[in-house]
Design an enzyme around this catalytic site. Structure first.
Site, mmCIF file in Angstrom:
data_model
loop_
_atom_site.group_PDB
_atom_site.id
_atom_site.type_symbol
_atom_site.label_atom_id
_atom_site.label_comp_id
_atom_site.label_asym_id
_atom_site.label_seq_id
_atom_site.Cartn_x
_atom_site.Cartn_y
_atom_site.Cartn_z
ATOM 1 N N SER A 117 0.809 -1.218 0.096
ATOM 2 C CA SER A 117 0.016 0.128 0.072
ATOM 3 C C SER A 117 0.844 1.081 -0.118
ATOM 4 O O SER A 117 1.976 1.366 0.612
ATOM 5 C CB SER A 117 -0.759 -0.157 1.000
ATOM 6 O OG SER A 117 -1.456 1.317 1.389
ATOM 7 N N TYR A 141 -1.690 -0.615 10.309
ATOM 8 C CA TYR A 141 -2.094 -1.231 9.137
ATOM 9 C C TYR A 141 -0.847 -1.114 7.964
ATOM 10 O O TYR A 141 -0.374 -1.969 7.215
ATOM 11 C CB TYR A 141 -3.350 -0.707 8.337
ATOM 12 C CG TYR A 141 -3.539 -1.030 7.001
ATOM 13 C CD1 TYR A 141 -3.744 -2.222 6.441
ATOM 14 C CD2 TYR A 141 -3.340 0.088 6.109
ATOM 15 C CE1 TYR A 141 -3.989 -2.530 5.037
ATOM 16 C CE2 TYR A 141 -3.303 -0.264 4.386
ATOM 17 C CZ TYR A 141 -3.556 -1.505 4.214
ATOM 18 O OH TYR A 141 -3.469 -1.748 2.724
ATOM 19 N N LYS A 145 2.378 -3.656 6.385
ATOM 20 C CA LYS A 145 2.775 -3.584 5.042
ATOM 21 C C LYS A 145 4.101 -3.392 4.850
ATOM 22 O O LYS A 145 4.950 -4.084 3.989
ATOM 23 C CB LYS A 145 1.870 -2.772 4.125
ATOM 24 C CG LYS A 145 0.360 -3.038 3.888
ATOM 25 C CD LYS A 145 -0.089 -4.283 3.263
ATOM 26 C CE LYS A 145 -1.239 -4.761 3.331
ATOM 27 N NZ LYS A 145 -1.503 -5.954 2.466
HETATM 28 N N1 UFG Z 1 -13.820 9.634 3.986
HETATM 29 C C1 UFG Z 1 -14.671 10.474 4.314
HETATM 30 N N2 UFG Z 1 -15.924 9.931 4.697
HETATM 31 C C2 UFG Z 1 -15.957 8.520 4.737
HETATM 32 C C3 UFG Z 1 -15.069 7.551 4.377
HETATM 33 C C4 UFG Z 1 -13.956 8.230 3.826
HETATM 34 O O1 UFG Z 1 -14.461 11.534 4.221
HETATM 35 O O2 UFG Z 1 -17.258 8.105 5.083
HETATM 36 C C5 UFG Z 1 -12.397 10.004 3.434
HETATM 37 C C6 UFG Z 1 -11.186 9.550 4.357
HETATM 38 O O3 UFG Z 1 -11.187 10.269 5.537
HETATM 39 C C7 UFG Z 1 -10.129 9.571 3.612
HETATM 40 C C8 UFG Z 1 -10.587 9.387 2.031
HETATM 41 O O4 UFG Z 1 -12.115 9.530 2.229
HETATM 42 O O5 UFG Z 1 -9.543 10.881 3.474
HETATM 43 C C9 UFG Z 1 -10.376 8.097 1.582
HETATM 44 O O6 UFG Z 1 -10.852 7.185 2.687
HETATM 45 P P1 UFG Z 1 -10.979 5.534 2.279
HETATM 46 O O7 UFG Z 1 -11.501 4.810 3.671
HETATM 47 O O8 UFG Z 1 -11.780 5.397 0.947
HETATM 48 O O9 UFG Z 1 -9.610 5.199 1.876
HETATM 49 P P2 UFG Z 1 -8.175 5.345 2.753
HETATM 50 O O10 UFG Z 1 -7.354 6.251 1.812
HETATM 51 O O11 UFG Z 1 -8.458 5.443 4.091
HETATM 52 O O12 UFG Z 1 -7.617 3.614 2.664
HETATM 53 C C10 UFG Z 1 -7.594 3.137 1.481
HETATM 54 C C11 UFG Z 1 -7.483 1.471 1.937
HETATM 55 C C12 UFG Z 1 -6.339 1.005 2.426
HETATM 56 C C13 UFG Z 1 -5.008 1.971 1.698
HETATM 57 C C14 UFG Z 1 -5.162 3.184 1.268
HETATM 58 C C15 UFG Z 1 -4.278 3.820 0.502
HETATM 59 O O13 UFG Z 1 -8.765 1.170 2.799
HETATM 60 O O14 UFG Z 1 -6.196 -0.172 2.545
HETATM 61 O O15 UFG Z 1 -6.463 3.248 0.687
HETATM 62 O O16 UFG Z 1 -4.255 5.271 0.510
HETATM 63 F F1 UFG Z 1 -4.011 1.405 2.303
#
Ligand code: UFG
Length: 336
Positions: A117, A141, A145
């Site tokens: 990741s 997490y 990785k």
């Molecule tokens: N977000 C919101 N509201 C929500 C869900 C998410 O504002 O209801 C925001 C998060 O705070 C973040 C962005 O949207 O800023 C993306 O969030 P995601 O949960 O979709 O994805 P993440 O970036 O947290 O994580 C994902 C995968 C991980 C991976 C990562 C790499 O879940 O496994 O991308 O960036 F490591």
């Protein structure tokens, strides 16, 4: 190449990769404990129900099938959950990889593509992250990785393990036939939650933080189509088969989009209003993660086909509409 073992092949990225592998003529065995994966996602391949941490299952699987290479997805993958329960993440992800590597060594299988990741990269950075950017995981997490990548590096040096670690940016979108897609229970990812809100399954979308140092105050990510990620695994296997050197590659589109930009693009694609509500930041989240995948393009010959966010959202929207149509309907009020 003979059979390919795909651990976690019933999960989101795993299932899309399995479908692509089978379409391109590979024989695939899926190992998945279905803790977060789905049995119907693994219907394209030989399926073994089991946990990658279980040495007995691994031993019998390698002994009974002529496995040539492994793609290792099986892992827990939620940043926020890992902050709340780090021990589970270290036990599940690191122990799983160790058990798999032990079985591979015992059965003399030496080729591995590892699902890593971009979360491994260090502090907020305004530019594009290249593979040599400092590593400094912000969440347990991401630390798992990074630890596994480190183990792979050491094993490559010591015993000639042939591996590629693929550092995905944010996987999104769905199979263009909508046979598989993104289904997490519970759902925590931005795009599925936005689309579930568009479908009326949720009242509103919570935006986690509007005080980030970004142009609109919301966090920025690099969304990459899951089918483009799937293709990269096949490119990585070909690269290793041709004697490519073990190393990590970024997989991203190099385009940073904020949470608000995603919501606006989803409003365009779905034609729905998508109500939102501002909420505090989520623990463990980075401000900005945008990747430079030049190395994967040049070395693996990786060429994403679905880089446009509207294309990504349209495939996800088709999938979520199909999923919604399969949900049991809520009972209609009795006629007066
Ligand atoms: N977000 C919101 N509201 C929500 C869900 C998410 O504002 O209801 C925001 C998060 O705070 C973040 C962005 O949207 O800023 C993306 O969030 P995601 O949960 O979709 O994805 P993440 O970036 O947290 O994580 C994902 C995968 C991980 C991976 C990562 C790499 O879940 O496994 O991308 O960036 F490591």
């Amino acid at each position: 190449m003979g059979k390919i073992l795909v651990t976690g092949g019933a999960g989101y990225i795993g299932a899309h990769t399995v479908k692509r592998l089978v379409q391109s003529g590979h024989e695939v065995v899926v190992l998945d404990n279905l803790s977060t994966g789905h049995r119907d996602f693994a219907r394209f391949a030989d399926f073994v129900l089991g946990d990658v941490r279980d040495p007995v299952i691994l031993d019998s699987l390698f002994a009974s099938r002529a496995i040539d290479a492994v793609i290792h997805f099986a892992a827990a993958s939620q940043v926020g959950e890992s902050v709340r329960d780090p021990l589970f993440y270290y036990q599940n992800n690191v122990s799983g990889a160790l058990a798999l590597l032990g079985a591979m060594r015992k059965h003399m299988v030496n080729t591995l593509v590892f699902s890593s990741s971009c979360a491994v990269y260090g502090p907020p950075f305004d530019g594009l992250l290249t593979e040599d950017h400092p590593i400094a995981p912000l969440s347990p997490y991401a630390a798992t990785k990074n630890m596994i990548e480190r183990i792979l590096e050491d094993m490559a040096r010591a015993s000639g393990l042939k591996y590629v670690a693929l550092r995905y940016f944010n996987a999104a979108g769905a199979d263009t036939d909508a046979e598989v897609g993104e289904r997490h229970l519970p759902e925590t990812h931005l795009i599925p939650l936005v689309l579930q809100t568009a479908l009326g399954q949720r009242e509103r979308l919570e935006i986690f933080g509007d005080d980030y140092p970004t142009p609109d105050g919301t966090a920025i990510r690099d969304y990459v189509h899951v089918l483009d990620l799937a293709d990269a695994h096949i490119s990585a296997l070909n690269y290793l088969q041709k004697g490519g050197a073990p190393r990590a590659f970024n997989l991203g589109n190099g385009q940073g989009l904020s949470v608000l930009q995603i919501i606006n693009a989803a409003r365009e694609v779905t034609g729905q209003p998508i109500p939102v509500h501002m909420a505090p930041r989520r623990a463990g989240d980075s401000t900005r993660l945008v990747g430079d995948a030049t190395l994967a393009r040049q070395t693996l010959g990786w060429a994403p086909n679905h880089a446009d966010i509207h294309d990504i959202l349209a495939t996800a929207w088709a999938w979520h509409q199909k999923e919604a149509a399969c949900l049991p309907q809520s009972p209609r009020p009795a006629a007066l």
